[in-house]
Design a protein around this motif. Structure first.
Motif, PDB file in Angstrom:
ATOM      1  N   LEU A 202      -6.298 -12.707  -0.053  1.00 40.48           N
ATOM      2  CA  LEU A 202      -5.381 -11.467   1.414  1.00 40.48           C
ATOM      3  C   LEU A 202      -6.524 -11.264   1.880  1.00 40.48           C
ATOM      4  O   LEU A 202      -7.808 -10.703   0.813  1.00 40.48           O
ATOM      5  N   THR A 203      -6.685 -10.331   3.130  1.00 42.76           N
ATOM      6  CA  THR A 203      -7.143  -9.983   3.785  1.00 42.76           C
ATOM      7  C   THR A 203      -6.283  -8.629   3.715  1.00 42.76           C
ATOM      8  O   THR A 203      -5.239  -8.266   4.388  1.00 42.76           O
ATOM      9  N   PRO A 204      -6.470  -7.652   3.760  1.00 40.26           N
ATOM     10  CA  PRO A 204      -6.000  -6.223   3.238  1.00 40.26           C
ATOM     11  C   PRO A 204      -5.326  -6.044   4.785  1.00 40.26           C
ATOM     12  O   PRO A 204      -6.087  -6.004   5.575  1.00 40.26           O
ATOM     13  N   VAL A 205      -4.347  -5.629   4.959  1.00 40.67           N
ATOM     14  CA  VAL A 205      -3.334  -5.328   6.172  1.00 40.67           C
ATOM     15  C   VAL A 205      -3.297  -3.208   5.367  1.00 40.67           C
ATOM     16  O   VAL A 205      -2.917  -3.051   4.746  1.00 40.67           O
ATOM     17  N   GLU A 206      -4.371  -2.393   7.203  1.00 44.02           N
ATOM     18  CA  GLU A 206      -4.580  -1.533   6.420  1.00 44.02           C
ATOM     19  C   GLU A 206      -2.896  -0.864   7.117  1.00 44.02           C
ATOM     20  O   GLU A 206      -2.859  -0.709   8.172  1.00 44.02           O
ATOM     21  N   LEU A 207      -2.052  -0.279   6.768  1.00 44.71           N
ATOM     22  CA  LEU A 207      -0.450   0.673   7.626  1.00 44.71           C
ATOM     23  C   LEU A 207      -1.187   1.768   8.454  1.00 44.71           C
ATOM     24  O   LEU A 207      -1.606   2.513   7.322  1.00 44.71           O
ATOM     25  N   ALA A 208      -0.705   2.062   9.063  1.00 38.77           N
ATOM     26  CA  ALA A 208      -0.692   3.618   9.401  1.00 38.77           C
ATOM     27  C   ALA A 208       0.371   4.145   8.651  1.00 38.77           C
ATOM     28  O   ALA A 208       1.251   4.026   7.602  1.00 38.77           O
ATOM     29  N   PRO A 209      -0.230   5.930   8.385  1.00 37.49           N
ATOM     30  CA  PRO A 209       0.724   6.268   7.424  1.00 37.49           C
ATOM     31  C   PRO A 209       2.173   6.588   8.131  1.00 37.49           C
ATOM     32  O   PRO A 209       2.529   6.286   8.667  1.00 37.49           O
ATOM     33  N   ALA A 210       2.590   6.639   6.810  1.00 41.65           N
ATOM     34  CA  ALA A 210       3.938   6.394   7.137  1.00 41.65           C
ATOM     35  C   ALA A 210       4.791   8.002   8.046  1.00 41.65           C
ATOM     36  O   ALA A 210       4.491   8.918   6.924  1.00 41.65           O
ATOM     37  N   ALA A 211       5.411   7.838   8.547  1.00 38.10           N
ATOM     38  CA  ALA A 211       6.812   9.147   9.050  1.00 38.10           C
ATOM     39  C   ALA A 211       7.912   9.242   8.517  1.00 38.10           C
ATOM     40  O   ALA A 211       8.197  10.432   7.676  1.00 38.10           O
ATOM     41  N   TYR A 212       8.248   8.515   7.577  1.00 35.33           N
ATOM     42  CA  TYR A 212       9.538   8.195   6.994  1.00 35.33           C
ATOM     43  C   TYR A 212       9.495   8.543   5.163  1.00 35.33           C
ATOM     44  O   TYR A 212       7.821   8.543   4.757  1.00 35.33           O
ATOM     45  N   ARG A 213       9.855   8.590   4.337  1.00 33.44           N
ATOM     46  CA  ARG A 213       9.848   8.453   2.946  1.00 33.44           C
ATOM     47  C   ARG A 213       9.629   7.656   2.327  1.00 33.44           C
ATOM     48  O   ARG A 213       9.951   6.996   2.436  1.00 33.44           O
ATOM     49  N   ALA A 214       7.530   7.113   2.109  1.00 32.12           N
ATOM     50  CA  ALA A 214       7.465   6.237   1.525  1.00 32.12           C
ATOM     51  C   ALA A 214       7.729   5.590  -0.372  1.00 32.12           C
ATOM     52  O   ALA A 214       7.474   4.560  -0.431  1.00 32.12           O
ATOM     53  N   ASP A 215       7.519   6.845  -0.812  1.00 33.87           N
ATOM     54  CA  ASP A 215       7.270   6.990  -1.828  1.00 33.87           C
ATOM     55  C   ASP A 215       8.147   7.168  -2.716  1.00 33.87           C
ATOM     56  O   ASP A 215       8.766   8.199  -2.644  1.00 33.87           O
ATOM     57  N   SER A 216       8.450   7.019  -4.118  1.00 37.52           N
ATOM     58  CA  SER A 216       9.052   7.015  -4.824  1.00 37.52           C
ATOM     59  C   SER A 216       8.051   8.559  -5.474  1.00 37.52           C
ATOM     60  O   SER A 216       7.063   9.048  -5.766  1.00 37.52           O
TER      61      SER A 216
ATOM     62  N   LEU B  44       4.849 -14.706   0.154  1.00 41.16           N
ATOM     63  CA  LEU B  44       4.180 -13.004   0.194  1.00 41.16           C
ATOM     64  C   LEU B  44       4.435 -12.859  -1.112  1.00 41.16           C
ATOM     65  O   LEU B  44       5.596 -12.328  -0.528  1.00 41.16           O
ATOM     66  N   GLN B  45       4.332 -12.204  -2.147  1.00 40.21           N
ATOM     67  CA  GLN B  45       4.699 -11.359  -2.867  1.00 40.21           C
ATOM     68  C   GLN B  45       3.789  -9.877  -3.341  1.00 40.21           C
ATOM     69  O   GLN B  45       2.278 -10.189  -3.228  1.00 40.21           O
ATOM     70  N   ARG B  46       4.425  -8.453  -3.365  1.00 39.09           N
ATOM     71  CA  ARG B  46       3.590  -7.605  -2.814  1.00 39.09           C
ATOM     72  C   ARG B  46       4.228  -6.939  -4.811  1.00 39.09           C
ATOM     73  O   ARG B  46       5.279  -6.555  -4.347  1.00 39.09           O
ATOM     74  N   VAL B  47       3.595  -6.383  -5.669  1.00 43.40           N
ATOM     75  CA  VAL B  47       3.433  -6.191  -6.926  1.00 43.40           C
ATOM     76  C   VAL B  47       3.033  -4.441  -6.560  1.00 43.40           C
ATOM     77  O   VAL B  47       1.572  -4.986  -6.360  1.00 43.40           O
ATOM     78  N   GLN B  48       3.778  -3.296  -7.288  1.00 47.16           N
ATOM     79  CA  GLN B  48       2.914  -2.051  -8.123  1.00 47.16           C
ATOM     80  C   GLN B  48       3.620  -1.556  -8.650  1.00 47.16           C
ATOM     81  O   GLN B  48       5.619  -0.579  -8.537  1.00 47.16           O
ATOM     82  N   MET B  49       2.831  -0.618  -9.471  1.00 45.97           N
ATOM     83  CA  MET B  49       3.511  -0.250 -11.172  1.00 45.97           C
ATOM     84  C   MET B  49       2.691   1.242 -10.279  1.00 45.97           C
ATOM     85  O   MET B  49       2.212   0.980  -9.822  1.00 45.97           O
ATOM     86  N   ALA B  50       3.597   2.132 -11.331  1.00 48.15           N
ATOM     87  CA  ALA B  50       3.323   3.535 -11.193  1.00 48.15           C
ATOM     88  C   ALA B  50       1.652   3.801 -11.791  1.00 48.15           C
ATOM     89  O   ALA B  50       1.661   2.891 -13.153  1.00 48.15           O
ATOM     90  N   GLY B  51       1.499   4.251 -10.944  1.00 43.76           N
ATOM     91  CA  GLY B  51      -0.405   4.294 -11.229  1.00 43.76           C
ATOM     92  C   GLY B  51      -1.331   3.927 -10.763  1.00 43.76           C
ATOM     93  O   GLY B  51      -2.254   4.148 -10.617  1.00 43.76           O
ATOM     94  N   MET B  52      -0.831   2.632 -10.275  1.00 41.34           N
ATOM     95  CA  MET B  52      -1.362   1.537  -9.861  1.00 41.34           C
ATOM     96  C   MET B  52      -1.902   1.242  -8.405  1.00 41.34           C
ATOM     97  O   MET B  52      -0.511   1.564  -7.691  1.00 41.34           O
ATOM     98  N   ALA B  53      -2.591   0.922  -8.398  1.00 41.56           N
ATOM     99  CA  ALA B  53      -2.734  -0.264  -6.439  1.00 41.56           C
ATOM    100  C   ALA B  53      -1.950  -1.236  -5.997  1.00 41.56           C
ATOM    101  O   ALA B  53      -1.473  -1.587  -7.475  1.00 41.56           O
ATOM    102  N   PRO B  54      -1.198  -1.007  -5.386  1.00 39.03           N
ATOM    103  CA  PRO B  54      -0.418  -2.471  -5.005  1.00 39.03           C
ATOM    104  C   PRO B  54      -1.095  -4.131  -5.181  1.00 39.03           C
ATOM    105  O   PRO B  54      -2.608  -4.334  -5.177  1.00 39.03           O
ATOM    106  N   GLU B  55      -1.169  -4.803  -5.279  1.00 39.82           N
ATOM    107  CA  GLU B  55      -0.994  -6.581  -5.413  1.00 39.82           C
ATOM    108  C   GLU B  55      -0.130  -6.802  -4.580  1.00 39.82           C
ATOM    109  O   GLU B  55       0.808  -7.297  -5.029  1.00 39.82           O
ATOM    110  N   LEU B  56      -1.059  -8.277  -3.415  1.00 35.33           N
ATOM    111  CA  LEU B  56      -0.915  -9.038  -2.282  1.00 35.33           C
ATOM    112  C   LEU B  56      -1.411 -10.298  -3.438  1.00 35.33           C
ATOM    113  O   LEU B  56      -2.187 -10.635  -3.334  1.00 35.33           O
ATOM    114  N   THR B  57       0.108 -11.512  -2.958  1.00 34.26           N
ATOM    115  CA  THR B  57      -0.339 -12.659  -3.770  1.00 34.26           C
ATOM    116  C   THR B  57       0.455 -13.467  -3.064  1.00 34.26           C
ATOM    117  O   THR B  57       1.655 -13.055  -2.257  1.00 34.26           O
TER     118      THR B  57
END
Length: 317
Positions: free
Chosen positions: A217-231, A298-311
């Motif tokens: 996969l080629t990573p997709v860079e998202l623009a900074p979120a104006a909304y509440r993006a993270d827990s 397409l699957q995206r997994v992210q655990m606390a303290g870790m970068a997301p993984e895409l498959t």
């Protein structure tokens, strides 16, 4: 005299075109009616109750709960969600109207509808259902832990399963303007019987990707979120997961529209699987125009303290 001759020539040149202009306008107006009927048919089916769009996109939506950095400095010209895709915006709209819950699973069905003769006319139809997995997680814990050591139902989240439908279209200044919206509540029995891919939507299990080819996969860079993006734990919330999946899977190509056959299906879980904070998003492109590829996962997994993984997985025909 020269001006009068010039005007006479222009009028003479335009006169034969007048019937064509009238015909084009009639075709456009007929297409508008046809598309509007399709949008209303999607919204009104299956016992959904139509909601006020004006109230849906009012102060409750443009609040610090959704847009913590920009809610206090809003103008009608520079709204924080003007560039958001319809899928991401649909989750934010739902969250603004419903009680916040700590353990949720979203099932999102998406189709685009482009008029065959006027491709500029395009609608996006989203059905987004949020299941409350808090009671399921608590019931699961009670099988192994004494009740006095398990938090109250309120801590796990109390609230109904809800489903919203949105008909959206791009307009100047808004990528996904809401035309119509509708809501209904989903019973526990229906939620238990509904499948989120291979498991019940109330299951604590994670969707598994099928076997197939998995290109790099080629990573997709998202623009900074104006909304509440993270827990609070630092993992992406459902709207951000949706935006990341759609940035990789989305297409602007016209696709055949069938009201009961979504072109894309997504399942997004937030703090459902496992004991640690985790966001998990799985997307399926069910309609693929390719001689060799039948489906794209397409699957995206992210655990606390870790970068997301895409498959990504391609299923051959």
């Amino acid at each position: 005299m020269k001006m009068q001759v010039f005007l006479t020539l222009i009028i003479g040149w335009l006169t034969p075109l007048a019937p064509l202009v009238v015909q084009a306008n009639e075709l456009y107006q007929s297409a508008l009616v046809e598309m509007d009927q399709a949008a209303q048919l999607f919204i009104a089916g299956d016992d959904y109750l139509e909601q006020s769009v004006d109230e849906l996109t009012g102060d409750r939506y443009y609040s610090e709960r959704n847009f913590p950095e920009t809610a206090s400095n809003l103008t009608s010209v520079f709204l924080p969600d003007t560039a958001l895709d319809a899928l991401t915006r649909s989750i934010l709209l739902l969250e603004a109207q419903e009680a916040e819950l700590p353990h949720v699973r979203y099932q999102i069905n998406y189709s685009s509808h482009t008029h065959t003769e006027i491709p500029e006319l395009k609608h996006e139809y989203i059905e987004v259902t949020r299941y409350n997995l808090g009671p399921t997680r608590r019931a699961d814990l009670l099988q192994y832990v004494d009740p006095e050591h398990v938090a109250s139902p309120a801590e796990f989240g109390v609230g109904p399963h809800v489903s919203w439908r949105f008909a959206m279209t791009p307009i100047m200044g808004m990528r996904a303007n809401v035309l119509y919206a509708a809501r209904k509540e989903v019973s526990d029995t229906t939620a238990q019987q509904t499948m989120c891919f291979s498991h019940s939507c109330l299951s604590l299990e994670a969707p598994e990707l099928p076997q197939g080819s998995s290109p790099e996969l080629t990573p997709v860079e998202l623009a900074p979120a104006a909304y509440r993006a993270d827990s609070p734990s630092g993992v992406a919330r459902p709207a951000r997961v949706m935006e990341a999946l759609w940035a990789k899977m989305g297409t602007d190509d016209p696709m055949p529209y069938h009201i009961n056959k979504p072109q894309f299906i997504f399942v997004i879980s937030m703090d459902v699987v496992g004991q640690d904070s985790l966001s998990l998003g799985t997307g399926l492109q069910a309609l693929v125009f390719d001689d060799a590829i039948a489906k794209v996962w397409l699957q995206r997994v992210q655990m606390a303290g870790m970068a997301p993984e895409l498959t990504q997985v391609f299923i051959s025909r």
